[in-house]
Design a protein around this motif. Sequence first.
Motif, mmCIF file in Angstrom:
data_model
loop_
_atom_site.group_PDB
_atom_site.id
_atom_site.type_symbol
_atom_site.label_atom_id
_atom_site.label_comp_id
_atom_site.label_asym_id
_atom_site.label_seq_id
_atom_site.Cartn_x
_atom_site.Cartn_y
_atom_site.Cartn_z
ATOM 1 N N ASP A 15 -0.096 -2.014 -4.837
ATOM 2 C CA ASP A 15 -1.415 -2.517 -5.213
ATOM 3 C C ASP A 15 -2.445 -1.397 -5.100
ATOM 4 O OD1 ASP A 15 -0.554 -5.268 -5.468
ATOM 5 O OD2 ASP A 15 -0.306 -5.214 -3.291
ATOM 6 N N ARG A 16 -2.384 -0.687 -3.966
ATOM 7 C CA ARG A 16 -3.327 0.422 -3.760
ATOM 8 C C ARG A 16 -2.566 1.640 -3.266
ATOM 9 N NH1 ARG A 16 -8.160 -0.296 -0.205
ATOM 10 N NH2 ARG A 16 -6.693 -1.371 1.172
ATOM 11 N N ILE A 17 -3.210 2.791 -3.393
ATOM 12 C CA ILE A 17 -2.550 4.056 -3.073
ATOM 13 C C ILE A 17 -3.483 4.933 -2.236
ATOM 14 C CG2 ILE A 17 -1.495 6.142 -4.069
ATOM 15 C CD1 ILE A 17 -1.140 4.451 -6.683
ATOM 16 N N THR A 18 -2.937 5.499 -1.162
ATOM 17 C CA THR A 18 -3.671 6.511 -0.410
ATOM 18 C C THR A 18 -2.914 7.831 -0.560
ATOM 19 O OG1 THR A 18 -4.623 4.981 1.202
ATOM 20 C CG2 THR A 18 -4.378 7.264 1.912
ATOM 21 N N VAL A 19 -3.635 8.884 -0.900
ATOM 22 C CA VAL A 19 -3.000 10.192 -1.109
ATOM 23 C C VAL A 19 -3.369 11.132 0.032
ATOM 24 C CG1 VAL A 19 -2.676 12.118 -2.714
ATOM 25 C CG2 VAL A 19 -3.275 9.853 -3.599
ATOM 26 N N LEU A 20 -2.350 11.677 0.687
ATOM 27 C CA LEU A 20 -2.562 12.649 1.763
ATOM 28 C C LEU A 20 -2.258 14.048 1.254
ATOM 29 C CD1 LEU A 20 -0.792 11.453 5.072
ATOM 30 C CD2 LEU A 20 -3.239 11.663 4.643
ATOM 31 N N ARG A 21 -3.079 14.997 1.680
ATOM 32 C CA ARG A 21 -2.733 16.398 1.410
ATOM 33 C C ARG A 21 -3.012 17.189 2.671
ATOM 34 N NH1 ARG A 21 -5.852 18.850 -3.375
ATOM 35 N NH2 ARG A 21 -4.764 17.245 -4.549
ATOM 36 N N ASP A 22 -2.017 17.865 3.189
ATOM 37 C CA ASP A 22 -2.162 18.680 4.395
ATOM 38 C C ASP A 22 -2.954 17.972 5.495
ATOM 39 O OD1 ASP A 22 -0.726 20.799 3.325
ATOM 40 O OD2 ASP A 22 -2.501 21.593 2.315
ATOM 41 N N GLY A 23 -2.612 16.703 5.739
ATOM 42 C CA GLY A 23 -3.200 15.999 6.873
ATOM 43 C C GLY A 23 -4.563 15.390 6.633
ATOM 44 N N ASP A 24 -5.055 15.414 5.385
ATOM 45 C CA ASP A 24 -6.320 14.763 5.037
ATOM 46 C C ASP A 24 -6.105 13.770 3.908
ATOM 47 O OD1 ASP A 24 -8.474 15.952 6.602
ATOM 48 O OD2 ASP A 24 -7.896 17.840 5.627
ATOM 49 N N VAL A 25 -6.894 12.683 3.923
ATOM 50 C CA VAL A 25 -6.857 11.775 2.774
ATOM 51 C C VAL A 25 -7.661 12.412 1.661
ATOM 52 C CG1 VAL A 25 -7.546 9.521 1.902
ATOM 53 C CG2 VAL A 25 -6.603 9.726 4.209
ATOM 54 N N VAL A 26 -7.044 12.628 0.503
ATOM 55 C CA VAL A 26 -7.778 13.241 -0.603
ATOM 56 C C VAL A 26 -8.111 12.230 -1.694
ATOM 57 C CG1 VAL A 26 -6.970 15.587 -0.233
ATOM 58 C CG2 VAL A 26 -5.643 14.059 -1.686
ATOM 59 N N ALA A 27 -7.475 11.054 -1.673
ATOM 60 C CA ALA A 27 -7.824 10.036 -2.665
ATOM 61 C C ALA A 27 -7.358 8.672 -2.208
ATOM 62 C CB ALA A 27 -7.185 10.366 -4.018
ATOM 63 N N VAL A 60 2.519 -10.541 4.362
ATOM 64 C CA VAL A 60 2.885 -9.331 5.107
ATOM 65 C C VAL A 60 2.164 -8.121 4.497
ATOM 66 C CG1 VAL A 60 4.820 -7.809 5.737
ATOM 67 C CG2 VAL A 60 5.136 -10.296 5.710
ATOM 68 N N GLY A 61 1.694 -7.217 5.346
ATOM 69 C CA GLY A 61 1.103 -5.972 4.861
ATOM 70 C C GLY A 61 2.187 -4.910 4.826
ATOM 71 N N ILE A 62 2.335 -4.249 3.691
ATOM 72 C CA ILE A 62 3.437 -3.290 3.548
ATOM 73 C C ILE A 62 2.898 -1.891 3.269
ATOM 74 C CG2 ILE A 62 5.474 -2.677 2.170
ATOM 75 C CD1 ILE A 62 5.853 -5.660 1.616
ATOM 76 N N VAL A 63 3.384 -0.921 4.035
ATOM 77 C CA VAL A 63 3.083 0.481 3.727
ATOM 78 C C VAL A 63 4.372 1.088 3.192
ATOM 79 C CG1 VAL A 63 2.289 2.713 4.568
ATOM 80 C CG2 VAL A 63 1.442 0.608 5.633
ATOM 81 N N TYR A 64 4.244 1.718 2.046
ATOM 82 C CA TYR A 64 5.416 2.156 1.315
ATOM 83 C C TYR A 64 5.272 3.632 0.974
ATOM 84 C CZ TYR A 64 8.442 2.339 -2.795
ATOM 85 O OH TYR A 64 9.391 2.685 -3.712
ATOM 86 N N ILE A 65 6.183 4.454 1.498
ATOM 87 C CA ILE A 65 6.136 5.892 1.216
ATOM 88 C C ILE A 65 7.224 6.218 0.205
ATOM 89 C CG2 ILE A 65 6.435 8.208 2.189
ATOM 90 C CD1 ILE A 65 5.491 7.151 4.858
ATOM 91 N N SER A 66 6.869 6.925 -0.849
ATOM 92 C CA SER A 66 7.887 7.288 -1.832
ATOM 93 C C SER A 66 7.431 8.499 -2.625
ATOM 94 C CB SER A 66 8.145 6.120 -2.780
ATOM 95 O OG SER A 66 9.017 6.516 -3.817
ATOM 96 N N HIS A 99 0.840 -1.190 0.000
ATOM 97 C CA HIS A 99 0.000 0.000 0.000
ATOM 98 C C HIS A 99 0.881 1.247 0.000
ATOM 99 C CE1 HIS A 99 -4.116 1.609 0.975
ATOM 100 N NE2 HIS A 99 -3.363 2.680 1.007
ATOM 101 N N ALA A 100 0.789 2.034 -1.045
ATOM 102 C CA ALA A 100 1.617 3.235 -1.121
ATOM 103 C C ALA A 100 0.912 4.402 -0.439
ATOM 104 C CB ALA A 100 1.905 3.586 -2.570
ATOM 105 N N LEU A 101 1.690 5.149 0.326
ATOM 106 C CA LEU A 101 1.176 6.349 0.976
ATOM 107 C C LEU A 101 1.945 7.511 0.370
ATOM 108 C CD1 LEU A 101 -0.547 7.525 3.273
ATOM 109 C CD2 LEU A 101 1.351 7.055 4.826
#
Length: 502
Positions: free
Chosen positions: A209-221, A192-198, A32-34
């Motif tokens: 596999d999936r992506i969570t997008v943060l902007r200024d402390g909120d999830v925007v997508a 294993v569950g992986i969180v990947y920041i890049s 999971h990409a952050l």
Amino acid sequence: MAILEMTGIRKSFASGEVLHGVDLTVEHGEIHALIGHNGAGKSTLMKILGGVHPDHGGTIAIDGKPVSVRTPKEAIEHGIAVIYQDFSLVPQLTVAENIALGREPRLGAAALVNHKELAARSAREAARVGIDLPMDQPVGRLGVAGQQLTEIVRALAQEPRILVMDEPTARLAPNERERLFAIMRDLAARGVGIVYISHFLDEITSVADRITVLRDGDVVARLDAGETDADGLARLLVGDDVAEHQRVTAATPPSGDVTPALEVTDLVVAGRPPISLRVAPGEIVGIAGLVGSGRSRLAKAIVGATPSTGTVAVAGRTLRRRTPARAARAGVLLIPEDRKAQGLVMTGTVQDNIELTALGGELTRAGLVRRAARRRLVADAVKRFQVRPADSGRIVDTLSGGNAQKVLLARAAAAGPKVLLLDQPTAGVDVGAKAEIARQIEQLARDGMAVVLISDDLDELLALTSRLLIMHTGALTATLSTADVDRPGLLSAISRTRKEAA
Ligand SMILES: Nc1ncnc2c1ncn2[C@@H]1O[C@H](COP(=O)(O)OP(=O)(O)OP(=O)(O)O)[C@@H](O)[C@H]1O
């Protein structure tokens, strides 16, 4: 059932709330990409998961059960391993000792560490994931890539169920990155569950596999990786007007017989073949190579941060008895790769840090206007390099990683050297700021500064430089004119030199 569910996570610092109720769900076997711009809150969210920031709002559940993660020890007990962006290694200890840190094998019931067992076990743990490291060297002597790999082996040795990697590839060369992705895929295949920041958006679309997008402390997508590509992600991150990765007209070196800003002649570092190079005022020269190819070492040798023989001349004047301080006075400045250990005073303010190198220049002699001039200079540098928050009184340690990197660059620019040696200047910087930094480097060159750019980001090298030097195992193996080469060409030049030298 999800392996990890973080729900309604809130976090405030003295400066205000930086996470405003963030949800993050990771499935078993998912990568999971952050992602998000510098300062979006990614590292803070992961520090909460790692038990570093106990005072937060919201809940954490593992396999559907609410858990308390209020200390790093509790995190480890729940099978959570976090690889932080700025390392947590002990430089004086060996690689083997760092890998075993906190898990040292004991001799019988005594408090004595069993060193033999420790060395053997750490070597086994590294070998199991196919990472080769000099086990008995103090970790502080390794380059940044070696330190990053040590962190990775250490985290994997805990056999985590949830693995967090905060920009693990920011300091790895392409070949090392591929190795890490293979390891990640293998771990995911085992559940294993992986969180990947890049910040490398093309990496994300291929590995996550999936992506969570943060902007200024909120999830925007939240999206599946298959739904988008690197350009789509860039737009999500910073709006529509960015994602410029095209060539910023590479500075053309002035023609005719100009005195080189930097002239290195027969520099011998650690017994490797002599290196000579010239960089004209206003020219940007790139150095490409694999991890361990000697690029950082060459840069350090030029300013006398590591021993070498041969001569270095700045604007026609030979540097005698090279030390970093003398080199800086003569007008050649190195921005090292390791911002924490060698670059910044983390406990100082942004203002303190920028003044540190700018002082010694004209400002100290400017009498009464001194303080006002300094303040202007710092404010200008902060603005130009988009440091966020744009507050020169901020303690550097409380900035996000990418913003600390921008302070380092702002400081160098403010010092106004004749020659700037940049070692991985945009490691950890988001796409928007990266494009801006590229423009600033260009501008410095236009103003007459000579720039040597060491980078693993091939697009950055291709966009900014006029010439590319290729290094392998401490030797300069090729010089290319950037106009004549494309990305695949550059990649093959880097790997070809490896085969030839082997
Ligand atoms: N210890 C602290 N004290 C005060 N503010 C902090 C502290 N740590 C982080 N912050 C602030 O919290 C915000 C989020 O920072 P964080 O490091 O989580 O960002 P990030 O998304 O990981 O950025 P980057 O991509 O640059 O690493 C930033 O505004 C940062 O300045």
